[in-house]
Scaffold this motif. Sequence first.
Motif, PDB file in Angstrom:
ATOM      1  N   ALA A 187       0.826  -1.207   0.000  1.00 60.68           N
ATOM      2  CA  ALA A 187       0.000   0.000   0.000  1.00 60.68           C
ATOM      3  C   ALA A 187       0.860   1.257   0.000  1.00 60.68           C
ATOM      4  O   ALA A 187       0.509   2.264  -0.625  1.00 60.68           O
ATOM      5  CB  ALA A 187      -0.922  -0.002   1.224  1.00 60.68           C
ATOM      6  N   ALA A 188       2.014   1.214   0.695  1.00 59.70           N
ATOM      7  CA  ALA A 188       2.916   2.374   0.742  1.00 59.70           C
ATOM      8  C   ALA A 188       3.486   2.673  -0.643  1.00 59.70           C
ATOM      9  O   ALA A 188       3.558   3.829  -1.065  1.00 59.70           O
ATOM     10  CB  ALA A 188       4.047   2.117   1.733  1.00 59.70           C
ATOM     11  N   VAL A 189       3.890   1.622  -1.352  1.00 61.19           N
ATOM     12  CA  VAL A 189       4.390   1.809  -2.717  1.00 61.19           C
ATOM     13  C   VAL A 189       3.278   2.374  -3.601  1.00 61.19           C
ATOM     14  O   VAL A 189       3.488   3.304  -4.388  1.00 61.19           O
ATOM     15  CB  VAL A 189       4.906   0.478  -3.296  1.00 61.19           C
ATOM     16  N   GLY A 190       2.086   1.834  -3.446  1.00 61.36           N
ATOM     17  CA  GLY A 190       0.948   2.351  -4.201  1.00 61.36           C
ATOM     18  C   GLY A 190       0.680   3.812  -3.890  1.00 61.36           C
ATOM     19  O   GLY A 190       0.327   4.598  -4.776  1.00 61.36           O
ATOM     20  N   GLY A 191       0.884   4.206  -2.621  1.00 57.98           N
ATOM     21  CA  GLY A 191       0.695   5.598  -2.231  1.00 57.98           C
ATOM     22  C   GLY A 191       1.657   6.529  -2.948  1.00 57.98           C
ATOM     23  O   GLY A 191       1.272   7.618  -3.385  1.00 57.98           O
ATOM     24  N   LEU A 192       2.910   6.095  -3.090  1.00 63.28           N
ATOM     25  CA  LEU A 192       3.884   6.907  -3.818  1.00 63.28           C
ATOM     26  C   LEU A 192       3.474   7.093  -5.278  1.00 63.28           C
ATOM     27  O   LEU A 192       3.613   8.174  -5.848  1.00 63.28           O
ATOM     28  CB  LEU A 192       5.265   6.247  -3.757  1.00 63.28           C
ATOM     29  N   PRO A 214       4.653  -2.338 -11.565  1.00 62.84           N
ATOM     30  CA  PRO A 214       5.196  -3.579 -10.992  1.00 62.84           C
ATOM     31  C   PRO A 214       5.767  -3.400  -9.594  1.00 62.84           C
ATOM     32  O   PRO A 214       5.879  -4.370  -8.831  1.00 62.84           O
ATOM     33  CB  PRO A 214       6.304  -3.967 -11.995  1.00 62.84           C
ATOM     34  N   ALA A 215       6.134  -2.164  -9.238  1.00 65.18           N
ATOM     35  CA  ALA A 215       6.722  -1.900  -7.920  1.00 65.18           C
ATOM     36  C   ALA A 215       5.791  -2.320  -6.789  1.00 65.18           C
ATOM     37  O   ALA A 215       6.247  -2.718  -5.709  1.00 65.18           O
ATOM     38  CB  ALA A 215       7.062  -0.413  -7.790  1.00 65.18           C
ATOM     39  N   ILE A 216       4.488  -2.243  -7.023  1.00 65.88           N
ATOM     40  CA  ILE A 216       3.511  -2.572  -5.981  1.00 65.88           C
ATOM     41  C   ILE A 216       3.676  -4.005  -5.492  1.00 65.88           C
ATOM     42  O   ILE A 216       3.441  -4.314  -4.322  1.00 65.88           O
ATOM     43  CB  ILE A 216       2.075  -2.350  -6.506  1.00 65.88           C
ATOM     44  N   PHE A 217       4.096  -4.893  -6.376  1.00 63.17           N
ATOM     45  CA  PHE A 217       4.148  -6.313  -6.038  1.00 63.17           C
ATOM     46  C   PHE A 217       5.521  -6.766  -5.537  1.00 63.17           C
ATOM     47  O   PHE A 217       5.679  -7.914  -5.116  1.00 63.17           O
ATOM     48  CB  PHE A 217       3.731  -7.144  -7.261  1.00 63.17           C
ATOM     49  N   PHE A 218       6.505  -5.874  -5.557  1.00 64.71           N
ATOM     50  CA  PHE A 218       7.846  -6.261  -5.114  1.00 64.71           C
ATOM     51  C   PHE A 218       7.936  -6.534  -3.615  1.00 64.71           C
ATOM     52  O   PHE A 218       8.711  -7.404  -3.200  1.00 64.71           O
ATOM     53  CB  PHE A 218       8.874  -5.225  -5.551  1.00 64.71           C
ATOM     54  N   PRO A 219       7.189  -5.833  -2.724  1.00 65.10           N
ATOM     55  CA  PRO A 219       7.234  -6.221  -1.310  1.00 65.10           C
ATOM     56  C   PRO A 219       6.825  -7.674  -1.103  1.00 65.10           C
ATOM     57  O   PRO A 219       7.417  -8.369  -0.261  1.00 65.10           O
ATOM     58  CB  PRO A 219       6.226  -5.258  -0.662  1.00 65.10           C
ATOM     59  N   LEU A 220       5.848  -8.143  -1.865  1.00 58.40           N
ATOM     60  CA  LEU A 220       5.429  -9.539  -1.772  1.00 58.40           C
ATOM     61  C   LEU A 220       6.540 -10.464  -2.276  1.00 58.40           C
ATOM     62  O   LEU A 220       6.819 -11.506  -1.673  1.00 58.40           O
ATOM     63  CB  LEU A 220       4.159  -9.753  -2.589  1.00 58.40           C
TER      64      LEU A 220
END
Length: 237
Positions: A187-192, A214-220
């Motif tokens: 969610a934090a990446v999505g916020g950026l 694609p950055a949104i899915f990198f924490p996973l």
Amino acid sequence: MGLLGTIVNFLAILAGGLIGVNIKHGLKDNYKGIIMNGLSLVVIVIGLTSALESNNILIVIFSVVLGSLVGEALGIDKKLNVLGNVLEKKLGRGDSNFSKGFVTASLIYCVGAMAIVGSLESGLTGNHDTLFAKSVIDGITAIVFASTLGIGVAFSAVSVLIYQGTITILASLLNNVLTDAVTLDMAAVGGLLIIGIGINILEIKEIKVSNMLPAIFFPLIFYVLKLAWENIFVLIS
């Protein structure tokens, strides 16, 4: 019904977009401009709120960097614009803003923390409250966006259906992998990325937010790799 929240969201955006198109000529340009400026500021605030939720700033940084590289290599922004142009020719009926409306609205509705968290909740627990709240917000903003950017906004509902539906289904399959920390980081990446969208709407600088998706899915991905490494270490020791 696991996809109920996403379906309601889809219908809310579609309805809001159609209403906005019908009142398109009822709003003067100066009113449209000030409304869009106001919404862009709200979008930035929403993005900031989500971006500050994570406690793992390094994960967020690496996710944005690596995700942006992947998105740039894949040319997501270009492909989305091509898709928007194709839809514009077939369905836009001469609306020169069709592609812009489709891409802009798709990003705003898909990248946000509510889209991610709400879809995860639907898939993991069957709780659709977050997506229901998002549906109300999206429906209202779709009216305003469509009154300015045209029918392309309504078609962004399809992007939401595919994107959130996919996350919901994957969440139901990966319920043993996703933790609260991973969800917050995503969610934090999505916020950026949402902040980037707000900057684009204000026309301060053109940021290819699509290529950062694609950055949104990198924490996973990082979390899965961490689990794999821990399991290998246990086996070795």
